[in-house]
Design an enzyme around this catalytic site. Structure first.
Site, short mmCIF file in Angstrom:
data_model
loop_
_atom_site.label_atom_id
_atom_site.label_comp_id
_atom_site.label_asym_id
_atom_site.label_seq_id
_atom_site.Cartn_x
_atom_site.Cartn_y
_atom_site.Cartn_z
N PRO A 1 0.79 -1.23 0.00
CA PRO A 1 0.00 0.00 0.00
C PRO A 1 0.83 1.28 0.00
O PRO A 1 0.30 2.35 -0.30
CB PRO A 1 -0.83 -0.11 1.29
N THR A 2 2.13 1.19 0.32
CA THR A 2 2.96 2.39 0.36
C THR A 2 3.83 2.56 -0.89
O THR A 2 4.48 3.58 -1.05
CB THR A 2 3.89 2.37 1.59
N GLY B 1 5.22 3.32 -4.55
CA GLY B 1 4.91 4.24 -5.64
C GLY B 1 3.93 5.32 -5.26
O GLY B 1 2.97 5.58 -6.00
N GLY C 1 10.84 -5.70 -4.16
CA GLY C 1 10.77 -6.37 -2.87
C GLY C 1 9.48 -7.15 -2.70
O GLY C 1 9.48 -8.27 -2.15
N ILE D 1 7.63 -8.38 -5.19
CA ILE D 1 7.72 -9.51 -6.10
C ILE D 1 8.60 -10.61 -5.50
O ILE D 1 8.28 -11.80 -5.57
CB ILE D 1 8.26 -9.07 -7.47
N THR E 1 10.63 1.52 -7.22
CA THR E 1 11.61 2.52 -7.63
C THR E 1 12.26 2.17 -8.95
O THR E 1 12.29 2.96 -9.89
CB THR E 1 12.70 2.68 -6.54
N ASP F 1 16.36 -19.78 -20.30
CA ASP F 1 17.33 -20.73 -20.86
C ASP F 1 17.98 -21.61 -19.80
O ASP F 1 18.86 -22.43 -20.12
CB ASP F 1 18.41 -19.99 -21.65
N GLU G 1 16.98 -7.06 -1.85
CA GLU G 1 16.68 -7.21 -0.44
C GLU G 1 17.85 -7.88 0.27
O GLU G 1 18.61 -8.64 -0.34
CB GLU G 1 15.42 -8.06 -0.25
#
Length: 305
Positions: free
Chosen positions: A10-11, A13, A68, A70, A93, A215, A272
């Site tokens: 929720p924070t 972007g 992060g 993802i 970002t 690959d 991360e």
């Protein structure tokens, strides 16, 4: 009816996803999904939500946020026998993984890709008991992505990483490394290693320009010890992709990589903090099915018919 679970930060972007939730849910329902939402509340929350979605046999999991988010969602899906398809709505970002897949930051365009239903099976990396989709790295510069305060990233975007990286350069110390990769061995003093699963790292889209997303091979980049002025020059060459011809750069392809160093090194996984270096990296070929644009992305090994 198919079911979709949207896991969003929720924070991220400037609260972009939070503001567009009604639109996203409407698009999913129009595409025949029964859609529900989970807002993350802190570290580890997105991973737990993805694990729950697996247990409840959702057809689609959507990670909405930065790299992060993802990373956590992939770690919640990767080790399971049943793995829902994955959709991405990037709002971070740098959005390295989405950038490599050519998924735009625009919410409408990202939703178009998901509801159009074209997917590919893509590689992911495994580092001990963790998984990554973009990069595993070690060395002083690799710590920049998780050391930059979130507020500074919000204000400056990718520039925040560059500024912090420049400040770190004078303090970089080499480390003696022993690296084994697919039966080959490298020994030497290095300042940084990058185990790349995609071409885009820290916003540099040409860093691992030969990378393929499906690959079964990592692109291993080793930056050997060099004096500060040459290191600065190397950074400039990276912008144009000329760094691959540098005498102090080793660019290798491998499915399995083992790395040991003479001192404690922090491991960076998809931007991360991944704990201290555990040097076994395995490429899991075409392990996750992800919705992508129906285009001939040069970083896929097979072209569309």
């Amino acid at each position: 009816m198919k079911r979709a679970r949207l896991i969003y930060n929720p924070t991220s972007g400037k609260e972009l996803i939070k503001k567009r939730l009604p639109y996203i849910l409407e698009r999913l329902e129009d595409a025949g999904y029964e859609a529900s939402v989970h807002a993350t509340k802190g570290p580890g929350c997105a991973k737990h939500a993805a694990e729950t979605a697996v247990k409840q046999r959702y057809d689609l999991v959507i990670a909405a946020g930065g790299d992060g988010t993802i990373f956590e969602v992939v770690n919640g899906l990767a080790e399971k026998e049943y793995r829902p398809r994955l959709g991405l709505i990037p709002s971070g970002t740098t959005n390295d993984f989405a950038r490599a897949l050519e998924i735009p930051r625009n919410v409408k365009a990202a939703c178009d890709i998901i509801v159009n239903g074209f997917s590919r099976e893509l590689d992911i990396g495994k580092a001990d008991d963790k998984y990554f989709v973009n990069i595993a790295a070690g060395g002083a510069l690799s710590e920049v992505t998780y050391e930059v305060p979130s507020k500074l990233k919000t204000v400056l975007g990718s520039l925040a990483y560059y500024f912090r990286g420049i400040r770190k350069l004078p303090f970089m110390t080499p480390m003696n490394a022993h690296i084994e990769y697919d039966g080959h061995v490298y020994d030497g003093d290095i300042v940084l290693f990058l185990v790349c699963n995609t071409n885009s790292v820290g916003g540099f889209e040409r860093l691992a320009s030969k990378s393929k997303l499906d690959d079964g091979q990592f692109d291993l980049i080793i930056i050997e010890k060099m004096i500060l002025p040459k290191l600065l020059g190397l950074g400039i060459q990276t912008l144009s992709g000329k760094h691959l011809k540098h005498a102090k750069i080793k660019y290798l392809k491998a499915n399995s990589i083992s790395i040991s160093v003479e001192r404690d090194v922090k491991l960076n996984l998809d931007g991360e903090y991944g704990g201290m270096l555990k040097g076994e990296f395995k490429n899991l070929k075409r392990h996750l099915e992800i919705y992508v644009p129906r285009t001939d992305n040069k970083h896929f090994s097979e072209r569309l018919c």
